[in-house]
Design an enzyme around this catalytic site. Structure first.
Site, PDB file in Angstrom:
ATOM      1  CG  HIS A  54      -1.827   1.148   1.352  1.00 36.20           C
ATOM      2  ND1 HIS A  54      -3.137   1.111   0.957  1.00 36.20           N
ATOM      3  CD2 HIS A  54      -1.621   2.405   1.817  1.00 36.20           C
ATOM      4  CE1 HIS A  54      -3.706   2.289   1.167  1.00 36.20           C
ATOM      5  NE2 HIS A  54      -2.806   3.104   1.699  1.00 36.20           N
ATOM      6  CD  GLU A  55       1.568   3.680   3.723  1.00 29.96           C
ATOM      7  OE1 GLU A  55       1.780   4.744   3.113  1.00 29.96           O
ATOM      8  OE2 GLU A  55       0.524   3.491   4.394  1.00 29.96           O
ATOM      9  CG  HIS A  67       0.196   6.189  -0.658  1.00 30.17           C
ATOM     10  ND1 HIS A  67      -0.819   6.906  -1.244  1.00 30.17           N
ATOM     11  CD2 HIS A  67      -0.377   5.510   0.365  1.00 30.17           C
ATOM     12  CE1 HIS A  67      -1.970   6.667  -0.603  1.00 30.17           C
ATOM     13  NE2 HIS A  67      -1.728   5.821   0.379  1.00 30.17           N
ATOM     14  CD  GLU A  95      -5.839   5.226   0.362  1.00 30.65           C
ATOM     15  OE1 GLU A  95      -4.860   5.989   0.504  1.00 30.65           O
ATOM     16  OE2 GLU A  95      -6.039   4.251   1.101  1.00 30.65           O
TER      17      GLU A  95
HETATM   18 ZN    ZN Z   1      -3.181   5.213   1.814  1.00 32.19          ZN
END
Ligand code: ZN
Length: 506
Positions: A270-271, A274, A300
């Protein structure tokens, strides 16, 4: 029309001004990163002094000189093409300048004071599961946010002004329509899954997953999907985050739990999503809106794509599962790949948003969006919040919170006055699915590539279509340009329906 040479000079001065402001911001962000990952406990006061000194840079964002430079650029031919560098920069600097200058200092101060006290009262209320403790503070917070909306300006819908902070240019009506269209099909789908009689074997995650092996595998995955560790770092913090310190320096964090494999692994994916967005900005635009995220929802979408669309796919694990089994021979040697896949694709209604799966998560967000718009408009009184919350939980997810701590007091957002933030999470899921659907059409044999660990074509696609543009296009323009239509719930629903059919047979 202002003189062209004069306009150019103002444009250059404007760029220098905002780049310097961004550099000051990155110094502050570096201090923030250090505070979360490295700082010794006794340094708190020194750190707070450092932050307050840097906070005075706020004056730079409201200075009349900035306003003059901006007006000069805006009244020139430099912005004739709305998607030119100058036009995009002027538009986004104007937006933040307006937001920063339209609020009276007394209101800003009152909000700052209230949010500290409201946060304290929320923490106490949650601990004791006593909504009454938080109620007066939430009432005050809602009232202050109404004032914020009125100062910033809106055309009848106060929520628009608050949403605009996180989703520039987005409207309540547009977001509301997409979310409404998502609601019933998703409620039905989750209902069918819940009564399917099939349950994912999540107990395989309760085994022991040694920390070092977790870190090694997470780093390998992060680097494999494109995180450039010569221009970034992966460290440990209590709350995982990603911070962009400027070109060449993007940092992410995670936390490891030896009795749970999935939280760190999917957290890192997830990170990394980003981080890939931020590493994908063009260095020459560093410090300007052309090297910044379109919106929180678009940000996101990048994290959710790697975490869910790629990271929970069978293609990804055809490549990665042998590595996971080698990393955790004791925990995974007797677990067949399809059992593992079912476990990471578990869908089941639960009480807590942050622990929920990629399908039910959106129903948690929908409920919050409906409640906060109603609180702001006055259609729902703060006193009636717990009742409304529990009723919607029952209606959408079929579960009832036994207390307010596991109900309307679970999230920190409202205590900080962050009303308008929640929808960005589901917007992220919706954008990610619609983008990924398009990527699957544009990239031949994407599935095959992922299963061979070839992530480069997808990364390039994201760079060219999304990352390199920074804020040149607003979110709705970006979606239109990339997918040929507006944001719709269809791609996300189709993705979730495919999973439901594959794992739950419904
Ligand atoms: Zn996030």
């Amino acid at each position: 029309m202002a003189d062209m040479a004069d306009a150019r000079q103002n444009y250059q001065a404007l760029r220098t001004h905002i780049k310097e402001t961004a550099t000051l911001g990155s110094v502050s962000a570096l201090l923030g990163w250090d505070q979360e990952t490295q700082m010794p406990p006794r340094a708190a006061e020194t750190r707070s002094n450092q932050f307050s000194l840097l906070a005075r840079m706020h004056e730079r964002q409201t200075s009349p000189k900035l306003g003059e430079m901006l007006s000069a650029v805006e009244s020139s031919e430099l912005i004739q093409d709305p998607f030119s560098d100058a036009a995009a920069i002027a538009r986004e600097v104007r937006r933040s300048y307006n937001r920063a200058t339209k609020l009276p200092a007394t209101l800003v101060e009152e909000i700052a004071k209230t949010s500290v006290l409201a946060h304290q009262s929320w923490a106490e209320a949650r601990k004791a599961s006593a909504f009454k403790t938080f109620e007066p503070w939430l009432s005050k917070t809602v009232e202050l946010q109404r004032q914020v909306a009125d100062c910033i300006g809106h055309s009848g819908q106060r929520y628009d002004a608050l949403l605009d902070e996180y989703e520039p240019g987005e409207t309540t009506a547009r977001v509301g329509e997409v979310l409404r269209n998502l609601r019933q099909p998703l409620v039905d789908l989750v209902g069918r899954i819940s009564t399917s009689g099939k349950v994912a074997p999540v107990e395989i995650f309760d085994r022991r997953y040694p920390r070092d092996a977790q870190e090694k595998l997470a780093r390998e995955a992060s680097a494999a999907i494109g995180f450039d560790l010569s221009a970034g770092r992966l460290d440990v913090s209590v709350h995982p985050f990603c911070t962009d310190l400027g070109p060449g320096d993007v940092r992410i964090t995670t936390r490891y739990d030896e009795s749970d494999f999935s939280s760190a692994f999917f957290g890192v994916l997830h990170e990394t999503g980003h981080a890939l967005y931020e590493q994908g900005f063009l260095p020459e635009h560093g410090g300007t809106p052309l090297a910044a995220a379109v919106s929180l929802g678009i940000h996101e979408s990048q994290s959710r794509m790697w975490e869910n669309l790629v990271g929970r796919s069978s293609a990804f694990w055809r490549y990665f599962y042998p590595k996971a089994q080698a990393a955790f021979p004791d925990a995974l040697k007797d677990v067949a790949a399809d059992r593992f896949l079912f476990a990471i694709n578990d869908i089941r209604p639960s009480l807590i948003r942050t622990e929920s799966d990629e399908a039910t998560y959106n129903l948690h967000v929908l409920l919050r969006f409906e409640i906060e718009t109603a609180l702001l408009s006055g259609d729902l009184s703060v006193a009636d919040l717990p009742g409304a919350w529990n009723e919607k939980m029952k209606m959408y997810l079929g579960v009832a919170p036994p207390d307010d701590a596991r109900g309307c007091l679970q999230d920190v957002h409202w205590s900080h006055g962050a009303i308008g933030y929640f929808p960005t999470y589901t917007l992220g899921n919706l954008y990610s699915a619609q983008f990924f659907e398009q990527a699957t059409k544009d990239i031949p044999d994407l599935d095959g590539q992922l299963s061979r660990g070839q992530f480069e074509p997808l990364i390039q696609w994201l760079r060219q279509n999304i990352h390199e543009h920074g804020q040149r296009y607003r979110a709705n323009e970006l979606v239109q340009r990339i997918t040929g239509g507006p944001l719709k719930p269809d791609a996300l629903l189709n993705h979730l329906k495919r999973k439901a059919a594959e794992y739950y047979g419904v």
